[in-house]
Design a protein around this motif. Structure first.
Motif, mmCIF file in Angstrom:
data_model
loop_
_atom_site.group_PDB
_atom_site.id
_atom_site.type_symbol
_atom_site.label_atom_id
_atom_site.label_comp_id
_atom_site.label_asym_id
_atom_site.label_seq_id
_atom_site.Cartn_x
_atom_site.Cartn_y
_atom_site.Cartn_z
ATOM 1 N N MET A 113 14.447 8.741 -10.921
ATOM 2 C CA MET A 113 13.732 7.754 -10.111
ATOM 3 C C MET A 113 13.789 8.096 -8.622
ATOM 4 S SD MET A 113 12.167 5.098 -11.222
ATOM 5 C CE MET A 113 11.702 4.666 -12.880
ATOM 6 N N VAL A 114 12.676 7.924 -7.946
ATOM 7 C CA VAL A 114 12.653 8.098 -6.486
ATOM 8 C C VAL A 114 12.712 6.695 -5.879
ATOM 9 C CG1 VAL A 114 11.352 8.997 -4.538
ATOM 10 C CG2 VAL A 114 11.262 10.180 -6.748
ATOM 11 N N LYS A 115 13.757 6.483 -5.055
ATOM 12 C CA LYS A 115 13.997 5.120 -4.557
ATOM 13 C C LYS A 115 13.265 4.881 -3.230
ATOM 14 C CE LYS A 115 18.633 5.209 -4.960
ATOM 15 N NZ LYS A 115 19.942 4.556 -4.887
ATOM 16 N N ILE A 116 12.547 3.748 -3.212
ATOM 17 C CA ILE A 116 11.755 3.393 -2.027
ATOM 18 C C ILE A 116 12.351 2.136 -1.396
ATOM 19 C CG2 ILE A 116 9.465 2.651 -1.200
ATOM 20 C CD1 ILE A 116 9.059 5.221 -2.532
ATOM 21 N N ALA A 117 12.481 2.146 -0.076
ATOM 22 C CA ALA A 117 12.785 0.906 0.661
ATOM 23 C C ALA A 117 11.543 0.552 1.463
ATOM 24 C CB ALA A 117 13.969 1.107 1.582
ATOM 25 N N LEU A 118 11.142 -0.692 1.339
ATOM 26 C CA LEU A 118 9.918 -1.163 1.985
ATOM 27 C C LEU A 118 10.291 -2.014 3.186
ATOM 28 C CD1 LEU A 118 6.873 -1.256 1.558
ATOM 29 C CD2 LEU A 118 7.208 -3.145 -0.028
ATOM 30 N N LEU A 119 9.820 -1.627 4.369
ATOM 31 C CA LEU A 119 10.060 -2.451 5.558
ATOM 32 C C LEU A 119 8.786 -3.231 5.835
ATOM 33 C CD1 LEU A 119 11.755 0.138 7.981
ATOM 34 C CD2 LEU A 119 12.724 -1.057 6.017
ATOM 35 N N GLY A 120 8.823 -4.552 5.624
ATOM 36 C CA GLY A 120 7.651 -5.396 5.864
ATOM 37 C C GLY A 120 6.975 -5.765 4.557
ATOM 38 N N PHE A 121 6.609 -7.043 4.459
ATOM 39 C CA PHE A 121 5.934 -7.533 3.253
ATOM 40 C C PHE A 121 4.734 -8.385 3.673
ATOM 41 C CE2 PHE A 121 5.600 -9.678 -0.904
ATOM 42 C CZ PHE A 121 5.866 -8.624 -1.762
ATOM 43 N N GLY A 122 3.953 -7.841 4.627
ATOM 44 C CA GLY A 122 2.749 -8.546 5.086
ATOM 45 C C GLY A 122 1.552 -8.135 4.248
ATOM 46 N N THR A 123 0.392 -8.038 4.891
ATOM 47 C CA THR A 123 -0.850 -7.734 4.167
ATOM 48 C C THR A 123 -0.733 -6.419 3.389
ATOM 49 O OG1 THR A 123 -1.991 -8.736 6.033
ATOM 50 C CG2 THR A 123 -3.355 -7.528 4.476
ATOM 51 N N ILE A 124 -0.279 -5.351 4.066
ATOM 52 C CA ILE A 124 -0.228 -4.034 3.402
ATOM 53 C C ILE A 124 0.978 -3.954 2.463
ATOM 54 C CG2 ILE A 124 -0.278 -1.528 3.738
ATOM 55 C CD1 ILE A 124 -1.026 -2.084 6.680
ATOM 56 N N GLY A 125 2.140 -4.435 2.938
ATOM 57 C CA GLY A 125 3.368 -4.335 2.142
ATOM 58 C C GLY A 125 3.242 -5.043 0.806
ATOM 59 N N SER A 126 2.647 -6.245 0.815
ATOM 60 C CA SER A 126 2.555 -6.978 -0.453
ATOM 61 C C SER A 126 1.544 -6.303 -1.392
ATOM 62 C CB SER A 126 2.194 -8.453 -0.215
ATOM 63 O OG SER A 126 1.032 -8.550 0.549
ATOM 64 N N SER A 127 0.459 -5.744 -0.832
ATOM 65 C CA SER A 127 -0.495 -5.001 -1.684
ATOM 66 C C SER A 127 0.184 -3.786 -2.302
ATOM 67 C CB SER A 127 -1.686 -4.489 -0.856
ATOM 68 O OG SER A 127 -2.602 -5.509 -0.615
ATOM 69 N N LEU A 128 0.923 -3.047 -1.464
ATOM 70 C CA LEU A 128 1.590 -1.834 -1.960
ATOM 71 C C LEU A 128 2.581 -2.174 -3.063
ATOM 72 C CD1 LEU A 128 2.083 1.254 -1.475
ATOM 73 C CD2 LEU A 128 4.040 0.546 -0.094
ATOM 74 N N ALA A 129 3.378 -3.228 -2.839
ATOM 75 C CA ALA A 129 4.385 -3.621 -3.834
ATOM 76 C C ALA A 129 3.714 -3.980 -5.158
ATOM 77 C CB ALA A 129 5.191 -4.805 -3.299
ATOM 78 N N ARG A 130 2.585 -4.699 -5.062
ATOM 79 C CA ARG A 130 1.884 -5.108 -6.295
ATOM 80 C C ARG A 130 1.345 -3.879 -7.041
ATOM 81 N NH1 ARG A 130 -2.744 -6.571 -4.528
ATOM 82 N NH2 ARG A 130 -3.856 -5.058 -5.784
ATOM 83 N N ILE A 131 0.753 -2.943 -6.291
ATOM 84 C CA ILE A 131 0.170 -1.757 -6.945
ATOM 85 C C ILE A 131 1.269 -0.906 -7.586
ATOM 86 C CG2 ILE A 131 -1.133 0.377 -6.561
ATOM 87 C CD1 ILE A 131 -2.614 -1.157 -4.268
ATOM 88 N N ILE A 132 2.379 -0.702 -6.847
ATOM 89 C CA ILE A 132 3.485 0.100 -7.419
ATOM 90 C C ILE A 132 4.039 -0.602 -8.652
ATOM 91 C CG2 ILE A 132 5.879 0.857 -7.022
ATOM 92 C CD1 ILE A 132 5.111 1.617 -4.200
ATOM 93 N N SER A 133 4.174 -1.921 -8.564
ATOM 94 C CA SER A 133 4.713 -2.673 -9.698
ATOM 95 C C SER A 133 3.797 -2.537 -10.919
ATOM 96 C CB SER A 133 4.864 -4.151 -9.302
ATOM 97 O OG SER A 133 5.118 -4.936 -10.431
ATOM 98 N N GLU A 134 2.505 -2.850 -10.723
ATOM 99 C CA GLU A 134 1.591 -2.897 -11.877
ATOM 100 C C GLU A 134 1.267 -1.506 -12.415
ATOM 101 O OE1 GLU A 134 -0.681 -7.121 -11.017
ATOM 102 O OE2 GLU A 134 -1.708 -5.278 -10.480
#
Ligand code: HSE
Length: 346
Positions: A1-22
């Protein structure tokens, strides 16, 4: 696994998290069923795991992660402490908080610890791009920033890779979605400047402080990033002669319309050849009148366009969504996948 830390959960961060998750979950599932299966979802995505989210809205984000679209990352640490974030030992830090500080300190600290960086932050690169690029080289890690310019438009990668055998002579672009949206609404619907700006803010295009959009600082940072790559120079937004759109009135727009012209905020980087080989680079951002029927004139909403003139490929035009959650997240994801493929796959 490649571990990612996300700084910020605004417009872009929440989209990115959803796409990576799904998409990540979908691909892992497909590979479990059939290890030889083919998919349009990159296999690199199946290897990525968001281990930490650094945000000032800790409780809100924790609650959000319980929603089904974030099921694949629901166990991520949610914290407002960068030290706690680093303690999860991420391989890649994705910086989506924007602005110069604390983003610059966070990026510098991560690079010094040999952690790769993906960022969409034009402001920090426009001010401290040279320093951060040097830090990445010194520590032998990647610093990628496709999403910092043009949202989903792959202009950074085009200059970094596709045009590396060419000599770029000039770059001209409509690089700010907010001002394009405002000018478009004022032109096509006769909308008030302040109403159009409010709509751009509601749609998530505008910066936290929209002064940097309407005064042209955002596109100034973006053209300095493109020019640094295209001309191999260390240029910053301080090198850009900058004028915004605040002086443009409805009267000026109506009068231009009768001549089939429209106002666009155009960023330019032009190389002027000198006989001693030390070319001069001229950088500017200013409102310009362009024909209604032209690559720039026909841009609506938050679309961006970039024209690159080079010695061999002559003229290339790129255009597409220049702002917004999913389009910008797509560019961030491409950088993550590039790092995973280059640094983590044998
Ligand atoms: N505020 C920026 C824009 C966001 O309007 O273009 C994308 O960089």
């Amino acid at each position: 696994m490649v571990k990612i830390a996300l700084l910020g959960f605004g417009t872009i961060g929440s989209s990115l998290a959803r796409i990576i998750s799904e998409d990540g979950m979908r691909r892992r599932e497909q590979l479990k069923q059939n290890p030889n299966s083919k998919s349009s979802i990159s296999d690199a995505l199946a290897q990525v795991k968001i281990v930490a989210i650094d945000t000032l809205e800790v409780e809100d984000v924790k609650k959000k992660l319980q929603e089904p679209e974030y099921a694949g990352i629901k166990d991520a640490l949610v914290t407002d402490s960068f030290d706690e974030t680093l303690a999860t030992n991420p391989d890649i830090v994705v910086e989506l908080i924007g602005g110069v500080e604390p983003a610059k300190s966070f990026i510098s600290k991560a690079l010094s610890r040999r952690i790769h960086i993906v960022t969409a932050n034009k402001a920090v690169l426009g001010v401290a791009g040279e320093e951060l690029r040097n830090l990445a080289v010194t520590n032998n890690v990647e610093l990628l920033y496709e999403a910092a310019v043009g949202g989903a438009v792959p202009i950074v990668r085009a200059i970094r890779h596709s045009l590396m055998g060419d000599k770029i002579l000039s770059i001209e672009g409509v690089l700010n979605g907010t001002t394009n949206f405002i000018l478009d609404k004022m032109t096509s619907e006769g909308m008030d400047y302040s109403d159009a700006l409010r709509q751009a803010q509601e749609l998530g295009f505008a910066e936290a402080d929209p002064t940097s959009d309407v005064e042209g600082l955002d596109p100034a940072a973006k053209i300095s990033i493109l020019a640094s790559l295209a001309f191999g120079r260390d240029l910053s937004m301080n090198d850009v002669k900058t004028e915004g759109i605040t002086a443009i009135t409805q009267g000026m727009i109506i009068s231009a319309k009768s001549d089939h012209l429209v106002y666009k905020l155009v960023a330019k980087a032009v190389r002027h050849g000198c006989s001693d080989g030390n070319d001069n680079i001229e950088l500017s951002v200013a409102p310009m009148l362009v024909p209604e029927k032209s690559a720039f004139g026909e841009l609506t909403g938050s679309m961006n366009a970039v024209e690159v003139v080079s010695e061999y490929s002559t003229k290339l035009t790129f255009f597409g969504p220049g702002a917004g959650g999913d389009p910008t997240a797509s560019a961030v994801l491409a950088d993550i996948i590039e790092i995973v493929s280059k640094r983590f796959v044998d």
